[in-house]
Each structure stands twice: as structure tokens, then as C-alpha cells.
Design a protein around this motif. Sequence first.
Motif, PDB file in Angstrom:
ATOM      1  N   ARG A 392      -9.920 -20.162  32.573  1.00  0.00           N
ATOM      2  CA  ARG A 392      -9.906 -20.627  33.961  1.00  0.00           C
ATOM      3  C   ARG A 392      -9.981 -22.147  34.054  1.00  0.00           C
ATOM      4  N   LYS A 393     -10.858 -22.751  33.247  1.00  0.00           N
ATOM      5  CA  LYS A 393     -11.035 -24.202  33.315  1.00  0.00           C
ATOM      6  C   LYS A 393      -9.811 -24.941  32.783  1.00  0.00           C
ATOM      7  N   ILE A 394      -9.209 -24.434  31.720  1.00  0.00           N
ATOM      8  CA  ILE A 394      -7.992 -25.063  31.210  1.00  0.00           C
ATOM      9  C   ILE A 394      -6.863 -24.904  32.230  1.00  0.00           C
ATOM     10  N   ALA A 395      -6.779 -23.730  32.856  1.00  0.00           N
ATOM     11  CA  ALA A 395      -5.754 -23.501  33.875  1.00  0.00           C
ATOM     12  C   ALA A 395      -5.935 -24.448  35.052  1.00  0.00           C
ATOM     13  N   GLU A 396      -7.171 -24.624  35.513  1.00  0.00           N
ATOM     14  CA  GLU A 396      -7.420 -25.533  36.631  1.00  0.00           C
ATOM     15  C   GLU A 396      -7.105 -26.980  36.242  1.00  0.00           C
ATOM     16  N   THR A 457      -0.314 -21.306  36.882  1.00  0.00           N
ATOM     17  CA  THR A 457      -0.909 -20.555  35.772  1.00  0.00           C
ATOM     18  C   THR A 457      -1.352 -19.176  36.238  1.00  0.00           C
ATOM     19  N   LEU A 458      -0.935 -18.173  35.489  1.00  0.00           N
ATOM     20  CA  LEU A 458      -1.377 -16.795  35.711  1.00  0.00           C
ATOM     21  C   LEU A 458      -2.326 -16.431  34.581  1.00  0.00           C
ATOM     22  N   ILE A 459      -3.563 -16.107  34.910  1.00  0.00           N
ATOM     23  CA  ILE A 459      -4.541 -15.650  33.918  1.00  0.00           C
ATOM     24  C   ILE A 459      -4.588 -14.125  33.950  1.00  0.00           C
ATOM     25  N   ILE A 460      -4.356 -13.502  32.800  1.00  0.00           N
ATOM     26  CA  ILE A 460      -4.439 -12.044  32.688  1.00  0.00           C
ATOM     27  C   ILE A 460      -5.702 -11.716  31.912  1.00  0.00           C
ATOM     28  N   ASP A 461      -6.733 -11.313  32.617  1.00  0.00           N
ATOM     29  CA  ASP A 461      -8.002 -10.970  31.977  1.00  0.00           C
ATOM     30  C   ASP A 461      -7.901  -9.571  31.368  1.00  0.00           C
ATOM     31  N   GLU A 462      -8.495  -9.409  30.187  1.00  0.00           N
ATOM     32  CA  GLU A 462      -8.488  -8.111  29.487  1.00  0.00           C
ATOM     33  C   GLU A 462      -7.060  -7.575  29.343  1.00  0.00           C
ATOM     34  N   ILE A 463      -6.176  -8.410  28.819  1.00  0.00           N
ATOM     35  CA  ILE A 463      -4.759  -8.050  28.766  1.00  0.00           C
ATOM     36  C   ILE A 463      -4.511  -6.777  27.969  1.00  0.00           C
ATOM     37  N   ASN A 464      -5.326  -6.508  26.946  1.00  0.00           N
ATOM     38  CA  ASN A 464      -5.081  -5.327  26.112  1.00  0.00           C
ATOM     39  C   ASN A 464      -5.694  -4.050  26.672  1.00  0.00           C
ATOM     40  N   ARG A 465      -6.315  -4.118  27.844  1.00  0.00           N
ATOM     41  CA  ARG A 465      -6.817  -2.879  28.465  1.00  0.00           C
ATOM     42  C   ARG A 465      -5.705  -2.118  29.189  1.00  0.00           C
ATOM     43  N   GLY A 466      -4.610  -2.785  29.474  1.00  0.00           N
ATOM     44  CA  GLY A 466      -3.482  -2.124  30.124  1.00  0.00           C
ATOM     45  C   GLY A 466      -2.415  -1.733  29.112  1.00  0.00           C
ATOM     46  N   VAL A 505       2.769 -20.822  33.419  1.00  0.00           N
ATOM     47  CA  VAL A 505       1.970 -20.645  32.206  1.00  0.00           C
ATOM     48  C   VAL A 505       1.215 -19.316  32.327  1.00  0.00           C
ATOM     49  N   ILE A 506       1.180 -18.566  31.248  1.00  0.00           N
ATOM     50  CA  ILE A 506       0.435 -17.300  31.220  1.00  0.00           C
ATOM     51  C   ILE A 506      -0.642 -17.415  30.145  1.00  0.00           C
ATOM     52  N   ILE A 507      -1.900 -17.250  30.556  1.00  0.00           N
ATOM     53  CA  ILE A 507      -3.030 -17.265  29.622  1.00  0.00           C
ATOM     54  C   ILE A 507      -3.723 -15.907  29.709  1.00  0.00           C
ATOM     55  N   GLY A 508      -3.813 -15.228  28.591  1.00  0.00           N
ATOM     56  CA  GLY A 508      -4.474 -13.932  28.547  1.00  0.00           C
ATOM     57  C   GLY A 508      -5.799 -14.013  27.820  1.00  0.00           C
ATOM     58  N   THR A 509      -6.670 -13.022  28.069  1.00  0.00           N
ATOM     59  CA  THR A 509      -7.900 -12.883  27.295  1.00  0.00           C
ATOM     60  C   THR A 509      -7.923 -11.481  26.715  1.00  0.00           C
ATOM     61  N   MET A 510      -8.477 -11.356  25.503  1.00  0.00           N
ATOM     62  CA  MET A 510      -8.452 -10.070  24.812  1.00  0.00           C
ATOM     63  C   MET A 510      -9.787  -9.825  24.113  1.00  0.00           C
ATOM     64  N   ASN A 511     -10.408  -8.707  24.435  1.00  0.00           N
ATOM     65  CA  ASN A 511     -11.666  -8.312  23.824  1.00  0.00           C
ATOM     66  C   ASN A 511     -11.370  -7.559  22.524  1.00  0.00           C
TER      67      ASN A 511
END
Length: 639
Positions: A392-396, A457-466, A505-511
Amino acid sequence: MSEDEGAVPVDELTTTDLRVGGLYGGVTAGRSIDPVSRLLGVGIQGGIRGKGSPTRDKTQLVALYSTGGEAEWPDSLDVRTGVLTYYGDNKTPGRALLDTNNKGNLILRNAFAAAAGVTEDRVRVPPFFYFERVSERGPIVRFCGLVVPGMPGAPIANGLREISHGGVGGGSANYEAKFTLLDESVISRQWLDALAAGDSPLSVGCPQSWREWVEYGKYRPAIGESPAPRELENGSNLADQSELDDDNLTEEGQSVARILKIVRSTQNIQPHKLENGVTCQYKVIDTDDGEVLVHLSTFGSDGRESPPKSSQSMQFDRERSAEIVQILRRAFRRTAEGASKVEPVFPDATDGLAEKLFVPKDWLQDCIELLRDRPQLIFYGPPGTGKTYLARKIAEHISGPDNVTIVQFHPSYSYEDFFEGFRPSKSGGGQLLYDVHDGPLKVIADEARLNPEKIYTLIIDEINRGNVAKIFGELYFLLEYRDKDLNLMYSDEFDPAFTLPDNIVIIGTMNTADRSIALLDSAMRRRFAFVSLHPSEEPTKGVLRQWLASNGYDTEAADLMDTLNSEIEDEDFKIGPSYFMRPAALSAQGIERTWRTSILPLLEEYHYGDRGIEAREKYSLSEIRRLSRNSRNASEDAE
């Protein structure tokens, strides 16, 4: 009719909610009681009335009150944009800018300074409540809404301007402040009481639009409600006059049409002359059977050489309005695609950003370079490592808060949710219809295409849950080939082929700790850069210790986490620093509570079914403290 008819009476002001457009106050038993003071617990004088201590920058809430009677200081609310222009309280010639009785200008200066910062700064901005005087003969006010400093799409610094005003006694220096009216119709008494008690503005009852502004810097303005009609010389008002004019138009001079169908024109239509332009008014109305219509009216220009110079009106129902929106998007998308190519500019990492995030500037710059090369990146690692926060901070930083969108993938999320698809809607006759609606990626793409100089910027949180392959569909191709186009699943004959703009820009997060969810397939991995965030590796490893030192806490929590992670063999099961990066978790009771309710349950789940490991004993707080002491003593002996 009495002036205070419909107004909330004085004896209910301390318990009532605030409703936009609502009237408050009245004359009680011959006494004049200030309603704003009763509603918010502020003073009874001045236009800017703060509750708290402005000199210590601890203002809990602020009332902005306008009488509308000062021609030299014309407070005004533009209902077309939701922007409020409000003047400070230094209106006495010869007085210094901040030297006012209520410290109103000091409140403005502090609020706009904090609003220009990050979330931790914006949370210090007090909520502002705007009121207007309704009557000169009795203390009755109208609540106009909740406002925040600044305007959408403009730097906060542009929202507060120092101006000089001449006058007898040497003139005065004052502030002209720009606020945005938020789209909230009701402010709960629960939130007002919490603010008055000194609780956080994000506490119970906090309106969603205020929370979005504090956390993400996003403005959700209230736009389009018409102001009260201005009175004319003959005693009628503009609204009455418009109705009178419409009623008296001849059939030849008036055109009113309920739009039933929208089709492509085959006529040879030329652009109208700009000098003959007209104003278009709109109003949302209801039919007798409850159907919502949008009514548009234009009033002809006097510069036209031929009729009509009178009213032209159209009314759209829900389905036709949706068609118009789609036509406009497609038209301007095509216009943007024909424009000259503009390369998006990625700002470099700064020392300030690195200090706020407690990570090395070189590491941040490396992330930005990855996005410059290929604007798709995924942060991956165990829970608590700050993946979403950093994203989020890098995107902002690269896009600005207004151009960042966050979505979260989950097992039920689909292509239709993410990009476009049919969704149910209801017609005026009560029938169920299905229209194509744009999802977040499609909406961002349209905006980015129209503003190629900005980065979205589109942030996709928990990208691997879908189900990533199902959600992206044919868009996989466009992630790799931004300069190519595709016909989409729901394209029709009016749709141009779709491209994914370079300035998205697309930034994802993955647990990586949850083994019950799938990791990404090789096709997706090839299209994203992957950056690891693990508790045993920098920059994550040192974040907690730096944060504790910066905020004046001892390092016990960091020592405990280092010892705990050294006892956990699996890298993906190690515990991230964010569990202890909050004041409530750092007292003796807080550490114990966090360990018992957050850390131990997580480790027990990780070791479920593992024979010979009793997680609650192996990772108990007392055991980890013992090991931490032994490690510290061994280090001291070695020295």
C-alpha cells in the motif's frame, strides 16, 4: 409556518444524530441557545469552533459555522463538486494570522499539515462539521455535512492559501481553506460522543468515507444535491421560476422525451459551436410506481441563430442510463488510444519513505526498478511480515492515494467480479434484468487510458486465495504484452479491442504459510516479479527492532521474536513482526495476551498432526523467555 418547524428542539440536541439538511435549534422559553454548542460541545462564538487544545495540536472535533452574511468572506459550498470554500477567523485588521481568540486559523494550519502526510498523520486530523445559519431571528442552523481538508486530485498544500484583505486599520492576513464534503447522510451520536470523549476518530461509529480518507487518503465527495433555491426580486425563487417557465412553454418550444431505446445514429452530425454552448441541469426523480429516473434539461443559448432557445429535456431509466455510461466509456477510451503515447514516470524511493517504513532505501528502490521493468510484482511470505502494508505504501508513493485500488481474492471471486460480467439489476416494472458491469480492473484501465501521465496501482491482497487462472482469463496475455489488444469475453460489436495500459501497476500479496491454498502456476509466475518478505531475512528481520527504538520502547519484544523464530524450523512458519508493532501489545499484559491469543494458536495450527511436538509447551512465553535470557547471557560471556 414557524421558522423552527421540523427542527430538532434544543432539549434533544445533546442526544440526536446529525442528518445532512436537518435543522437544529429554536427559541426556548424566551432564551436564545446556540445549537452548534449543544450539538458538539464546542464554544458559542466564532466560525471555527474546536473542542480540545489547538495549541498542543490535540483538537478532537471542529464545527465550521457560516452565517452567509459576510460579503468580504463569502463561505460557499459548490454542490457540483462537493468542495467547500471556507475562510479563517482572522478578520480583524492588524492582527497576526494565527493570533485569533478561538485559534481557528491554528486549527486549520495543523489540520492541513497533518492531512498532507500518511495514515499515521491523517488520523490526527479532527473531523470537521459544517453548519449554516438558517434564520436571523432565531438560533436555527442547518447541518450541511462532514468535511475533510483538501480536494480530490489536488495536492493538500493547494487547499490552504494565505490571503491578504485590505481594510481600515491596515488589513488582515487570513486563510482560504478548501474542504471536500463527504458522502455521508447521517453522523451518529455514538461517534460524536466518542470524539467528544477524546477517542480516536476511527473509533466506534466512524463513517466509512471518513475511514477511507484517513486510511487511504481517498475522497468520496457528496456531489449533485441542489442547494436551497435563491430568492428572486419578485419573492419567488429559481426553482419556482423554472417550473413556471416549463409550464408556459409552447408545444413548439418545449421538447420532453422519455428515452425508451438507444441506437447508433446514421446521420451526418457536426460538432456544435462552442460559443453556442448551453448549461445542462440534472435531477433524480421518482415515478408513481417507484421507478428512479434521471432527468436532464438544457436551456438554449441566446447565441443560437435559430430555435430552439427553450428547454430540451430527456429522462433515462436505469437500463438506459447504464447504456449511456458504457457508450461514454467506449468513446473516450477510443479517443485516448488515438492520442500520442506518454510514458509513465515512476518516482524514485526517498529517504523519508524509507524512514517511515523502517526498510532500507536501496531495497525500496529495487522494488521500484522491478516495477519500471515489468509493472507486476508480488510480495510473498508468512503472516505478519507487512506484505499488504508495504504494498500500500509503495503504491501510494508511485501513484498517490487517489489512484490506488485494493481488492482481495477469495475462492468465490471470479472474472466477472474482477473485470466485467453480467450482474442482476431491477427494471422499473420490477423485472429482473442482467447488465454487463465493469469490475475494478476495467474501471482502472478506463481511467488510466484517459490519464496516461498518471500511474494507477491495483493491489491484489491474498492473490493465491482465488482461482487465479479463472479470475484473469484471457487477461494473462495482456499482462505480458501490454502493447497488444484482445477481444474480450463480453465484447460486442460496439466494443473496441481491449488493451491494458502501460500506466497500470499490479502489486499482489501472497501468504506462503497456509498450505491449504494453492500457490501460483508457472504462467502467472512468469508474468510477475516475486519479492520475499521472511522474518529471518532483511528487510523484515530488523523492522521490529528499529520500530521499537524509534518509538521509545525497550527491545524485549524483538528479542522474544528472534528467539522464537530461531526455534521454528520451517521458514514459512516463522512469525512476522507486525504482531508487536502496536502500543497495546508491548505492555507486560499486552505481550502475554498477544502471545496467548495470536501466536500460540497460529503455531498450534501449523503443527497440527505433527507427532512429538507440543506447540503450546515448546513455544510457551515462559520457555521462549528462558531461551532468550540464555542466549543473551551467552553473548555477554563471549564478549
